[in-house]
Design an enzyme around this catalytic site. Sequence first.
Site, short mmCIF file in Angstrom:
data_model
loop_
_atom_site.label_atom_id
_atom_site.label_comp_id
_atom_site.label_asym_id
_atom_site.label_seq_id
_atom_site.Cartn_x
_atom_site.Cartn_y
_atom_site.Cartn_z
N ASN A 297 -11.60 31.92 46.91
CA ASN A 297 -12.92 31.49 46.17
C ASN A 297 -13.33 32.78 45.14
O ASN A 297 -12.35 33.25 44.49
CB ASN A 297 -13.91 30.91 47.16
CG ASN A 297 -15.03 30.19 46.06
OD1 ASN A 297 -14.58 29.42 44.97
ND2 ASN A 297 -16.35 30.05 46.17
N SER B 263 -11.86 20.80 45.96
CA SER B 263 -11.40 21.98 45.16
C SER B 263 -10.87 21.43 43.72
O SER B 263 -10.51 20.35 43.58
CB SER B 263 -10.06 22.51 46.30
OG SER B 263 -9.18 23.13 45.39
N SER B 264 -10.54 22.48 42.96
CA SER B 264 -9.90 22.17 41.73
C SER B 264 -8.48 22.56 41.70
O SER B 264 -7.78 22.30 40.82
CB SER B 264 -10.71 22.91 40.63
OG SER B 264 -11.96 22.30 40.23
N GLU C 121 -15.68 29.85 50.69
CA GLU C 121 -15.14 28.37 50.03
C GLU C 121 -16.38 27.38 50.23
O GLU C 121 -16.28 26.50 49.82
CB GLU C 121 -13.93 27.96 50.65
CG GLU C 121 -12.90 27.34 49.67
CD GLU C 121 -12.24 28.27 48.94
OE1 GLU C 121 -12.43 28.23 47.52
OE2 GLU C 121 -11.48 29.02 49.18
N THR D 74 -8.56 32.76 42.81
CA THR D 74 -7.67 32.10 43.28
C THR D 74 -6.34 32.43 42.59
O THR D 74 -6.09 33.14 41.95
CB THR D 74 -7.96 30.44 42.84
OG1 THR D 74 -9.12 30.16 43.43
CG2 THR D 74 -6.95 29.39 43.34
#
Length: 552
Positions: free
Chosen positions: A382, A433-434, A401, A362
């Site tokens: 990703n 997502s993070s 993703e 990312t």
Amino acid sequence: MRKLTLVLVCLLVALPASAKPRLGAIASAHPLATEAGFEVLAAGGNACDAAVAVSAALAVVEPVSSGIGGGAFYLIERRGGQALFVDARETAPASATRDMYLGADGEHDRRRSLDGPLAAGIPGEPAALAHVVKRCGRLDLKRTLAPAIRLASEGFEPDAFHLLMAGMRKAALAASPAAAAIFLDNGEAPKAGFRLVQKDLAAVLQRLARAGKAGFYEGETARLIVDGVNAAGGAWTADDLKHYKVVERAPLRGRYRDMDVLTAPPPSSGGVALLAALNILEGFALDLRDSVTGKHLIVEAMRRAYRDRAEYLGDPDFVAMPIAQLIDKNYAAGLRAGIRPDRATPSASLPGAPAGPEGTDTTHFSVVDTHGNVVSATLSVNIPFGSGFVPPGTGILLNDEMDDFSAKEGSPNTYGLIGAHANAIAPGKRPLSSMTPTILRRGDTMAVLGTPGGSRIISMVLLGALEFAAGNDDPAAWVSTGRYHHQFWPDVIEYEPEGLNDTDRAGLERLGHTLKPVDRRYGNMQAIAWQPANGEMKAASDPRRKGSAQVR
Ligand code: GLY
């Protein structure tokens, strides 16, 4: 007349011929992307225009990490304080089903959610570029995409990290003839000196620049994408693309001591977990603790914040989530009361589900302009080079993703725990997502920061935010701080060599923690400190990689 001449001469002395108006600050993962941002600022653009230019340039020069075949989150604070969050996360195609990645044995077949067209969600980044320019930019897409189009047509020499990752993802790239023709050199990972020219991508960006969102999601680009995906075993329709929409969401707000926090809401789990951890830590007077106890308490806060993240969070358009509770100070006080200062809490003693594995590639960039606009943006395909799949004739590397969904919800995983259903696969849904683009304010200083790194993103932003909260206004300190990480499950503290010294390690083990050194340093934080009152700006790129942070 003589008086006027004198005044003019004085002015010229005061303003040397070389003096140029200030432009702002940009920190990104690639020097050519930072340059693209400044080109657009110099052409009269603001931070939103620069953000679009940097994003598009990263799509060309850092395809390992992000691209117009991927997705993004843009956290924007405009002059005057209005804040918006542009959610351009990928969506599952209409053909997606809950169990689409389970093999005949009922287990998650990760290769199918990582490599090839079946692994890809409908891209969001092109829609975000069109949206951000229109919503808060001063220029148009033709101007803001110009540097990226030039870089794609003329080519550039990829850096050592790109070459290394191309070797690592060679098999996936080789399986897609269009990807192999662009990113490999006669079927092999390219070597230093290789020039990466992306003519098809330049044409795709030109259509986007000319026609806006429809120039990507309809017409020739959309047709090439859908045909390419379906010919290679995927199942997309023209409507999947045509109906893609970015969503503007209210950013999450919180406060830690005298620091205001503006951060990412779901479908990012980052903001919720960041605020939850800060809320727990607020009651601990970290500044008065010895190093071991301070790190122990931070780890225990991470453990609890990550536990809730896996349990409750998903796409807000599909699942109801107790967000207000999760970031409530009273809830945090309850969690804090369960933390022993003299003992690690085994994760197995807490209720909750482990998160699935997450991709790490990312990218993040931060921009501040001299008009008072701030952008903190995290973008992703990703894992390195996303799915490795390029629909022929497009030059677009599609993301993977879909792997960020829980592929196997509702049944026990290898640890005997039940996976959360909030992040199960469904058509049109965004995977959790993070990515945690964040803007902080303490006193006169704003901090703009974020990083790549999969599930470790949240703990990295937490450690950077704690540095700032402790009074350190230098972004070089936030990006270079040694890192350690706990994500509830597996029940270990992962750490970089600089993250924990000998005394920390011995002390944490004595408290009952299990430690695991990571085999390489991680993260690529890009940060800016800005003092709006006097205009002072400082920018810093993570020393672990070769980004470019500049104030001009
Ligand atoms: N794919 C990484 C993330 O969204 O967190």
